[in-house]
Scaffold this active site. Structure first.
Site, short mmCIF file in Angstrom:
data_model
loop_
_atom_site.label_atom_id
_atom_site.label_comp_id
_atom_site.label_asym_id
_atom_site.label_seq_id
_atom_site.Cartn_x
_atom_site.Cartn_y
_atom_site.Cartn_z
N VAL A 1 0.87 -1.17 0.00
CA VAL A 1 0.00 0.00 0.00
C VAL A 1 0.91 1.23 0.00
O VAL A 1 1.81 1.33 0.85
CB VAL A 1 -0.95 0.02 1.21
CG1 VAL A 1 -1.91 1.20 1.12
CG2 VAL A 1 -1.72 -1.28 1.32
N SER A 2 0.70 2.13 -0.93
CA SER A 2 1.63 3.25 -1.10
C SER A 2 1.73 4.12 0.14
O SER A 2 2.84 4.46 0.58
CB SER A 2 1.22 4.09 -2.31
OG SER A 2 -0.02 4.75 -2.08
N ASP A 3 0.57 4.49 0.71
CA ASP A 3 0.65 5.42 1.83
C ASP A 3 1.02 4.71 3.13
O ASP A 3 1.71 5.29 3.98
CB ASP A 3 -0.64 6.23 1.99
CG ASP A 3 -1.90 5.40 2.08
OD1 ASP A 3 -1.83 4.16 1.96
OD2 ASP A 3 -2.98 5.99 2.26
N THR A 4 0.61 3.45 3.32
CA THR A 4 1.04 2.72 4.52
C THR A 4 2.55 2.53 4.50
O THR A 4 3.23 2.72 5.52
CB THR A 4 0.35 1.36 4.61
OG1 THR A 4 -1.06 1.53 4.50
CG2 THR A 4 0.67 0.69 5.94
N GLU B 1 4.04 5.98 5.32
CA GLU B 1 3.88 6.41 6.71
C GLU B 1 4.72 5.54 7.64
O GLU B 1 5.28 6.04 8.63
CB GLU B 1 2.40 6.36 7.11
CG GLU B 1 1.46 7.24 6.29
CD GLU B 1 1.71 8.74 6.42
OE1 GLU B 1 2.59 9.13 7.22
OE2 GLU B 1 1.05 9.51 5.70
#
Length: 713
Positions: free
Chosen positions: A445-448, A451
């Site tokens: 997952v790009s944002d996980t 982050e």
């Protein structure tokens, strides 16, 4: 909300939340000696709605004291392996898939589950009409009401029970189950309560097309193709559970006419008006007609058999690549059914699915529900770590153990290999990535990933903290992210965009929008921008030109996606307040703030125009549905924290605006440091809401800490 007080209830002092290497499962202890040997913890009691016994904290004298109090409370909810757990409910179409799959595969349903799922459905029935909607705050629909009614009957509720009677009356008012959308028709047909001839086709032969075909399923959004892959397998078999007394009874209860008189083939396109969010296009209707003819009269049996074999191979690969967790709680039970039909109930795969479905089940004060994934572990843990560092609380001695455990958890959850033959199963590169929930689930997952990388870089830079994620592993994370930028400069969720937006004209689900392909999102894009910016400070020579180009293109996308009123539309949180927070963080990172940027000033103007009289912000979930800002009836802690963080990222100069919002956060904070649950916080596919209950803790803490550090001496 309905009344579940009259229904049986389990002994809540016997429930325990077990965590092991990222996995979360609720266990019910039947024996007294088990209860004595495994005492309930603060986090058990909190999530069950029991009294935690946590004492009141000293009244905060400053905003930083309030942030510390919030962190003191939230730290007590950390699980032994370093993660934070929470309910991730909201959608009301998840439990039916799980329970119907259990029923048709002869999987025993534990008695505590039966009791608590029944309680939850009774509690979440619409307080006026008794039905269920697409999500917990939505109005009653045929999809929600028909499928959850079936769940209650499977679990043993009699049709004359007041809860069942009221729901059935509402279902009949809506026209009965013939108005179910595509997914609802599928589950009812699998139960033997709807005719397969009344289903719009899901032919497995689609997966035999050459990959260059512009509408091949590999181009669809990952969640859509993950659902329709096993659906196509089951559809091709036209399997229905053998008729029995329950099914015969349900056939009469679910419809407004005699079941034997229904010509299901005439109702392939019948969808109740309250259900449909994405109406059929002419192209979809033509495609359905052609595929119906293909499946009924043209397709040779040998071709269908070969297609089914190919699809089954992809199902098996998905199981192996996710250690039988699957992508989510819709395709996991569909895989259970597929593997059961192919291999029987005693197969290893079926046993594994029966076990991993437990990862989705959650217990709260209202009963048992299905989470939207197998947890939010990595996502929440990453944000908590960032929050503590950004509030400059990471060096406080009382936070050392908590942060060390959180770092250990993040280090353990990074994915360190790619899927075998990933091109054959259409998977994105994943070595170095973090999944939204846990490592075993296995989806980039790009944002996980971004982050989590930010959290690791931040915490490993704190004096005295161990270095658990090597430089090479940090570089692996960047390598993954750099494969995911779209042509417009933005970043999507799981993969780069693979197909054109025109594919939305083939959206067959009917109840969701923006479901067929990936899209670039300001939220995901900002996560990547901020992670890459932090990474290059530590590793200035690693792929430096590529990182610079990626950031430049990403910021350009964020600017171009700003709406004329100065806002950004949020696709994963509610709604404009969520996206504004992320977008203004990207702007600030590139030196654009209220003082020097028209983009930032316009955004700040939009945000302050939505501030309510009590100093807070409150945004309704209908903002996501309608794509226009709609106020909630009251200010919300989460929306207020997001708006404040956005304004502070933009260095908004009018302190009194911020002080009024901070005052609301302070007033809503409880004496023990917590904030109470308010309205639902998240969304997906525009029309379905989902809960992120930990947002109210760490984003409120972050807003208080940022204000204390940046606006106070």
């Amino acid at each position: 909300m309905g009344d579940s007080n009259a229904l049986p209830k389990t002994d809540y002092t016997r429930w325990r939340l077990k965590s092991e290497d990222g996995r979360q499962t609720w266990e019910y202890l039947e024996l007294d000696h088990e209860v004595e040997a495994w005492p309930q913890t603060y986090f058990d009691k909190y999530h069950l709605g029991l009294d935690t016994g946590l004492p009141d904290l000293p009244p905060p004298k400053t905003n930083l004291d309030a942030a510390r109090n919030g962190l003191s409370f939230f730290s007590k909810l950390q699980l032994p392996d370093g993660q934070w757990a929470c309910e991730y409910g909201g959608p009301m179409f998840l439990l039916p898939g799980i329970i119907i799959a259990f029923y048709v595969t002869n999987t025993p349903i534990p008695e505590p589950w039966k009791i608590e799922i029944t309680r939850y459905l009774a509690a979440r029935a619409h307080p006026e009409d008794g039905g269920w909607g697409l999500h917990i705050e939505g109005e009653s629909t045929v999809f929600g009401t028909a499928c959850n009614y079936v769940v209650l009957r499977i679990l043993g509720m009699e049709p004359d029970h007041p809860v069942a009677q009221k729901a059935r009356n509402r279902l009949h008012e809506l026209g009965g189950s013939l108005g179910s959308p595509h997914w609802g028709k599928f589950w009812l047909a699998l139960m033997g309560c709807y005719g397969w001839e009344g289903m719009n086709p899901i032919p497995p032969e689609m997966w035999l097309m050459p990959d260059w075909v512009p509408f091949h399923p590999w181009r669809w959004w990952v969640h859509t193709r993950a659902v329709y892959l096993p659906m196509s397998y089951v559809y091709s078999l036209k399997h229905s559970h053998p008729e029995n007394d329950l099914i015969r009874s349900l056939r009469e209860e679910l419809y407004t006419q005699d079941y034997s008189t229904i010509d299901f083939a005439r109702h392939r396109n019948t969808v109740a008006p309250l259900d449909i969010y994405h109406p059929h296009t002419g192209l979809l209707d033509v495609a359905n007609e052609l595929l119906t003819v293909w499946g009924n009269w043209v397709c040779p049996n040998a071709v269908q058999k070969y297609a089914r074999k190919h699809v089954y191979d992809l199902i098996c690969r998905e199981d192996e690549n996710t250690e039988y967790c699957c992508l989510g709680p819709v395709n996991n039970p569909l895989h259970l059914v597929s593997r059961f039909l192919a291999e029987g109930g005693d197969s290893y795969a079926v046993k594994r699915h029966r076990e991993t479905i437990r990862d989705f089940m959650w217990v709260k004060n209202e009963g048992m529900l299905s989470n939207g994934t197998d947890g939010v572990q990595t996502w929440d843990t990453s944000f908590l770590v960032q929050c503590v560092v950004e509030c400059e609380l990471a060096e406080d001695p009382e936070n050392y153990q908590m942060l060390t455990k959180a770092l250990e958890f993040l280090a353990s959850q990074q994915i360190q290999d790619d899927c075998p033959d990933m091109d054959k199963c259409y998977r994105q590169q994943r070595k170095g990535a973090w999944a939204f929930s846990k490592r075993q689930q296995g989806y980039t997952v790009s944002d996980t990933t971004s982050e989590a990388l930010k959290a690791v870089l931040m915490i490993q830079n704190v004096p005295g903290m161990p270095n658990l994620v090597s430089d090479r592993r940090c570089m692996d994370a960047v390598d993954v992210v750099l494969t995911m930028q779209n042509a417009d400069g933005g970043f999507a969720s799981y993969e780069p965009i693979r197909g054109g937006e025109w594919l939305e004209s083939l959206n067959a689900a009917e109840v969701f929008g923006k479901i067929m392909v990936e899209y670039s999102y300001p939220e995901c894009t900002t996560a990547v921008v901020t992670a890459l910016a932090l990474f290059r400070k530590k590793f200035p020579s690693y792929r430096s030109s590529e990182i610079e180009q990626t950031i430049t293109k990403a910021v350009r996308f964020i600017k171009h996606s700003q709406r004329p009123d100065g806002s950004w539309y949020g696709s994963w949180g509610i709604c404009f307040n969520y996206a504004n927070m992320f977008a203004l963080e990207s702007m600030a990172l590139t030196g654009e703030t209220w003082q020097n940027s028209n983009v930032s000033r316009r955004a700040c103007g939009f945000i302050i125009s939505k501030q309510l009289a009590d100093g807070g912000w409150g945004e309704s979930y209908m903002s996501s549905v309608k794509a226009e800002y709609i106020h909630h009836q009251t200010s919300q802690v989460v929306n207020t924290a997001w708006a404040l963080i956005a304004l502070m990222n933009a260095q908004y100069p009018k302190r009194e605006v911020l002080e009024n919002g901070i005052k609301l956060l302070r007033e809503r904070q409880q004496p023990n440091g917590e904030w109470k649950q308010e309205a639902i916080e998240g969304v997906f596919n525009k029309s379905c809401m989902i809960s992120y209950p930990n947002y109210k803790h760490y984003f409120a803490i972050k807003a208080l800490g940022m204000f204390a550090r940046n606006y106070e001496e």
